[in-house]
Design a protein around this motif. Structure first.
Motif, PDB file in Angstrom:
ATOM      1  N   PRO A  20       0.824  -1.210   0.000  1.00 38.03           N
ATOM      2  CA  PRO A  20       0.000   0.000   0.000  1.00 38.03           C
ATOM      3  C   PRO A  20       0.859   1.261   0.000  1.00 38.03           C
ATOM      4  N   SER A  21       0.381   2.266  -0.678  1.00 36.28           N
ATOM      5  CA  SER A  21       1.082   3.555  -0.674  1.00 36.28           C
ATOM      6  C   SER A  21       0.767   4.296   0.622  1.00 36.28           C
ATOM      7  N   LYS A  22       1.561   5.301   0.885  1.00 38.82           N
ATOM      8  CA  LYS A  22       1.330   6.143   2.057  1.00 38.82           C
ATOM      9  C   LYS A  22      -0.058   6.772   1.991  1.00 38.82           C
ATOM     10  N   GLU A  23      -0.457   7.223   0.807  1.00 37.60           N
ATOM     11  CA  GLU A  23      -1.775   7.836   0.653  1.00 37.60           C
ATOM     12  C   GLU A  23      -2.895   6.848   0.974  1.00 37.60           C
ATOM     13  N   GLU A  24      -2.750   5.611   0.545  1.00 40.25           N
ATOM     14  CA  GLU A  24      -3.771   4.598   0.828  1.00 40.25           C
ATOM     15  C   GLU A  24      -3.916   4.367   2.328  1.00 40.25           C
ATOM     16  N   ILE A  25      -2.814   4.374   3.018  1.00 39.27           N
ATOM     17  CA  ILE A  25      -2.846   4.109   4.456  1.00 39.27           C
ATOM     18  C   ILE A  25      -3.360   5.316   5.225  1.00 39.27           C
ATOM     19  N   THR A  26      -2.991   6.516   4.812  1.00 41.35           N
ATOM     20  CA  THR A  26      -3.423   7.704   5.551  1.00 41.35           C
ATOM     21  C   THR A  26      -4.843   8.135   5.194  1.00 41.35           C
ATOM     22  N   ASN A  27      -5.394   7.613   4.113  1.00 34.25           N
ATOM     23  CA  ASN A  27      -6.777   7.899   3.713  1.00 34.25           C
ATOM     24  C   ASN A  27      -7.554   6.591   3.623  1.00 34.25           C
ATOM     25  N   VAL A  28      -7.535   5.854   4.722  1.00 29.83           N
ATOM     26  CA  VAL A  28      -8.031   4.481   4.729  1.00 29.83           C
ATOM     27  C   VAL A  28      -9.449   4.339   4.191  1.00 29.83           C
ATOM     28  N   GLY A  29     -10.357   5.208   4.533  1.00 35.52           N
ATOM     29  CA  GLY A  29     -11.739   5.051   4.115  1.00 35.52           C
ATOM     30  C   GLY A  29     -11.939   4.991   2.612  1.00 35.52           C
ATOM     31  N   ARG A  30     -11.027   5.599   1.863  1.00 31.50           N
ATOM     32  CA  ARG A  30     -11.177   5.650   0.410  1.00 31.50           C
ATOM     33  C   ARG A  30     -10.581   4.442  -0.308  1.00 31.50           C
ATOM     34  N   PHE A  31      -9.808   3.630   0.384  1.00 33.95           N
ATOM     35  CA  PHE A  31      -9.052   2.588  -0.298  1.00 33.95           C
ATOM     36  C   PHE A  31      -9.235   1.202   0.331  1.00 33.95           C
ATOM     37  N   LEU A  52      -0.469  -6.229   2.234  1.00 36.73           N
ATOM     38  CA  LEU A  52      -0.024  -5.560   3.450  1.00 36.73           C
ATOM     39  C   LEU A  52      -0.978  -4.458   3.906  1.00 36.73           C
ATOM     40  N   PHE A  53      -1.964  -4.122   3.087  1.00 33.54           N
ATOM     41  CA  PHE A  53      -2.875  -3.032   3.446  1.00 33.54           C
ATOM     42  C   PHE A  53      -3.544  -3.236   4.809  1.00 33.54           C
ATOM     43  N   PRO A  54      -4.170  -4.380   5.090  1.00 35.61           N
ATOM     44  CA  PRO A  54      -4.852  -4.524   6.385  1.00 35.61           C
ATOM     45  C   PRO A  54      -3.907  -4.362   7.579  1.00 35.61           C
ATOM     46  N   LEU A  55      -2.730  -4.948   7.497  1.00 33.88           N
ATOM     47  CA  LEU A  55      -1.768  -4.857   8.597  1.00 33.88           C
ATOM     48  C   LEU A  55      -1.254  -3.435   8.760  1.00 33.88           C
TER      49      LEU A  55
END
Length: 136
Positions: A20-31, A52-55
């Protein structure tokens, strides 16, 4: 599919890691489900993968910073967390002839608890079970 075919033709194991990119992790609701096409393909072709996104999302929600502030690369804890997840998955899937797998998994989890000391014991217990099963 070419990578999978090449690995299988050489009797090699393969594991795809979805990062996951930093943006995906910091904007969780959208991704929440960014990779439905690729994960569907992996599942239909019986190709092992680790998302790795869920973790990373869970650890970020717990207050850990896994990316450098000035760019989108993992920082030291982010690299270690990814390494722990991949190691757990490799150990859990049984593709490597590793003696005393549970001992090695416990050692990985001990290192994880040192790296992320404020992570709750319940969360570490959950990670421990997920590590043993090879899922995050």
């Amino acid at each position: 599919r070419d990578f999978v075919a090449l690995a299988r033709s050489n009797e090699a194991d393969i594991l795809f890691v979805l990062i996951p990119s930093k943006e995906e992790i910091t904007n969780v609701g959208r991704f929440e489900n960014k990779y439905p096409d690729i994960t569907s393909l992996f599942e239909s072709e019986h190709v092992p993968y680790l998302d790795l996104f869920p973790l990373f999302s869970r650890m970020t929600k717990a207050g850990y910073t896994l990316y450098w502030t000035h760019d989108g690369h993992w920082n030291v804890p982010g690299n270690r967390l990814a390494g722990f997840a991949v190691a757990c998955r490799i150990l859990a899937d049984g593709s490597l002839p590793v003696s005393d797998i549970h001992k090695k998994q416990n050692a990985i989890l001990d290192m994880l608890s040192v790296e992320f000391p404020s992570f709750s014991s319940e969360s570490l217990d959950s990670l421990s079970e997920e590590c043993r099963r090879g899922f995050f």
